[in-house]
Structures are given as C-alpha cells and as structure tokens.
Scaffold this active site. Structure first.
Site, short mmCIF file in Angstrom:
data_model
loop_
_atom_site.label_atom_id
_atom_site.label_comp_id
_atom_site.label_asym_id
_atom_site.label_seq_id
_atom_site.Cartn_x
_atom_site.Cartn_y
_atom_site.Cartn_z
N SER A 1 -5.65 5.22 -4.25
CA SER A 1 -5.54 6.66 -4.48
C SER A 1 -5.28 6.99 -5.95
CB SER A 1 -4.40 7.24 -3.65
OG SER A 1 -4.18 8.59 -4.03
N ARG B 1 -11.99 7.82 -2.47
CA ARG B 1 -12.40 9.20 -2.19
C ARG B 1 -13.91 9.34 -1.98
NH1 ARG B 1 -10.46 13.01 -6.71
NH2 ARG B 1 -8.58 11.81 -6.31
N ASN C 1 -4.15 9.66 -6.81
CA ASN C 1 -2.93 10.48 -6.77
C ASN C 1 -1.66 9.65 -6.62
OD1 ASN C 1 -3.96 13.37 -6.71
ND2 ASN C 1 -5.15 12.49 -5.05
N ASP D 1 -1.32 -0.42 6.28
CA ASP D 1 -1.45 0.27 7.57
C ASP D 1 -2.90 0.40 8.00
OD1 ASP D 1 -2.03 2.15 5.47
OD2 ASP D 1 -1.99 3.72 7.00
N ASP E 1 0.87 -1.16 0.00
CA ASP E 1 0.00 0.00 0.00
C ASP E 1 0.92 1.23 0.00
OD1 ASP E 1 -2.31 1.68 0.46
OD2 ASP E 1 -1.71 1.77 2.58
N ASP F 1 -0.16 5.11 1.01
CA ASP F 1 -0.43 6.10 2.06
C ASP F 1 -0.31 5.44 3.45
OD1 ASP F 1 -1.11 8.14 0.19
OD2 ASP F 1 -3.09 7.22 -0.05
C1 G6P Z 1 -5.90 5.78 0.08
C2 G6P Z 1 -5.98 6.50 1.41
C3 G6P Z 1 -7.36 7.06 1.62
C4 G6P Z 1 -7.77 7.92 0.42
C5 G6P Z 1 -7.77 7.06 -0.83
C6 G6P Z 1 -8.17 7.81 -2.08
O1 G6P Z 1 -6.55 4.59 0.19
O2 G6P Z 1 -5.68 5.59 2.45
O3 G6P Z 1 -7.35 7.85 2.79
O4 G6P Z 1 -9.06 8.46 0.62
O5 G6P Z 1 -6.46 6.55 -1.00
O6 G6P Z 1 -7.21 8.76 -2.39
P1 G6P Z 1 -7.36 9.86 -3.54
O7 G6P Z 1 -5.97 10.42 -3.65
O8 G6P Z 1 -7.78 9.13 -4.78
O9 G6P Z 1 -8.36 10.82 -3.09
MG MG Z 2 -2.69 3.13 3.72
#
Ligand code: G6P
Ligand code: MG
Length: 237
Positions: free
Chosen positions: A121, A53, A123, A175, A13, A15
C-alpha cells in the site's frame, strides 16, 4: 515447517494484520465497482487483498471483458478509489489497532527481533503514523519502488535484505492468500491470520495476534494464558 531457529526478524503485513484497513479498502472498491455496474462482494474482495492498486482495479474491470478502458481512464478510476479510501482513513487512530497488534510489536522488540513492514500500500506510511506505530519498525519497504506485487516474493525479500537477515531466519505475518504465497516464495516461515483452512500453505494460522511470540513454541506455552482467543493455533490448510 518448524519455526525458524534462530528467528531474527518478523515481517508484518499491514492491512488486515495490524489494523482493519482491509475493510476500508473493501468499502472503497465496492463503491467504485457498483458505480460502474460491476458485481463486488466479500468473496471477490478476498482476491484483492495484498494486490496493489492497479492490479486490484484490473481484476475488477476484467469482470466485464467487453468493456475497454484506456490507461488514462484506469488511472482516473484508481485515483477516485484512493481518494475515497483516504477519506475513510481520516477517522483512523491508535484505537484501531487489531487485538494483539501493539503487544506483538513490543514482544518482538523485547525479544530482540528486527521488525519490518511489507505492505504494497502506498498509504502505509500514513496508516502507520495514524496508528502511532511508525517507530516500532526498523524498516518499512517503500511500496512505490516495488516492481511486482504479492504473490511475488519481492517485498518480503527486500524487507529481509534491508534488515540484514537471511529469509530462512524470518517470520512473515499475513492475512491474505497472495501474502502467504509471497512469504513462502521468499523462503520464510508464514504465519497466517484468519479462519482455519482459509490460507493455503501457511505454516500456522492464528485467529488474532493476541499472545503472538516470535520464538518457537512460545505462543503455545501453557504459562501464556492459553485460553485467550488469540492463542488458538489451527492446523495449516
Ligand atoms: C494492500 C491491501 C490491498 C490494497 C493494496 C494497495 O495490499 O491489502 O487491498 O489494494 O494494499 O493499497 P493502496 O493504499 O496503495 O491503494
Ligand atoms: Mg493484508
């Protein structure tokens, strides 16, 4: 459950595992929630980790069920949170890798393991680039093509398939509770990162990635600086 033998792949993972962007997500969600007059704290944020998200937004808005939001309004809120998050990402660089993260990637590579990223994510590619670790991965799952967020196993199964490795020969590193649940539902060995007892169902929980070795028992080998802070193996919850 013992470590996979053979272990041919490690799926990380992003983040909260390789970098502390989990905290940046927290800051951006908290700002949004507070602007809407909704409660938000670290404990609530734990429920959002690993959740995509729109799923995260739905959990925040569900705190006030009397208030109705159209799809257009929800999209606007998610866009606002993401713009804030991306501003916070502006300061991210290689120095923001979490302790042991860079070493874990090079150790896995040196041990001949395949390496994938399983982050929901959108991002993630930007974050990898900013951290300077894009080239460490054999495969990065494209979050835009996922049908289901963690705790569904889809993302880990997709990563394993792209690497050409059966799930039983993969280690997943997470995590978040939703991530551990996803790894286990995929039939993989789950390494949790965090506090002892905080991640239900993890096969082992480490404080950090310091000293992480993909091979069975290697991370506990006495020759490998056992007193380092990341070497503490704690019992799964
Ligand atoms: C990860 C993080 C989440 C976040 C998700 C979407 O899983 O743990 O907290 O909301 O990514 O991220 P984004 O960058 O697409 O909004
Ligand atoms: Mg994570």
């Amino acid at each position: 459950m013992p470590r996979p033998d053979p272990c041919r792949a490690v799926i990380f993972d992003l983040d909260g595992v390789l970098t502390d962007t989990a905290h940046l997500h927290f800051l951006a969600w908290r700002a949004l929630a507070e602007s809407l007059g909704l409660p938000f704290d670290e404990a609530f944020n734990e429920r959002l980790k690993g959740v995509d998200r729109m799923g995260s937004l739905a959990l925040i808005l569900a705190q006030d069920p009397a208030r109705r939001w159209t799809e257009t309004e929800r999209l606007a809120l998610a866009t606002r949170k993401n713009a804030h998050y991306q501003r916070l990402l502006g300061g991210l660089g290689p120095g923001d890798l979490l302790p042991g993260a860079a070493e874990a990637l090079t150790t896995c590579r040196a041990a001949g393991k395949r390496i994938a990223l399983a982050s929901v994510s959108h991002n993630a590619p930007t974050v990898l680039q900013r951290l300077g670790i894009t080239d460490h991965f054999d495969h990065v799952v494209d979050a835009r093509t996922l049908h289901r967020s963690k705790p569904d196993p889809e993302i880990f199964l997709r990563a394993a398939a792209a690497l050409g490795v059966p799930p039983a020969e993969c280690i997943g590193v997470e995590d978040a509770q939703a991530g551990i649940d996803a790894i286990k539902a995929a039939g993989m060995y789950a390494v949790g990162l965090g506090r002892a007892g905080a991640l239900r169902g993890a096969d082992e929980v480490l404080a950090t990635l310091r000293g992480f070795e993909p091979s069975e028992g290697a991370h506990l080998a006495p020759a490998h600086s056992p007193s380092g802070p990341g070497m503490r193996k704690v019992a799964p919850a």
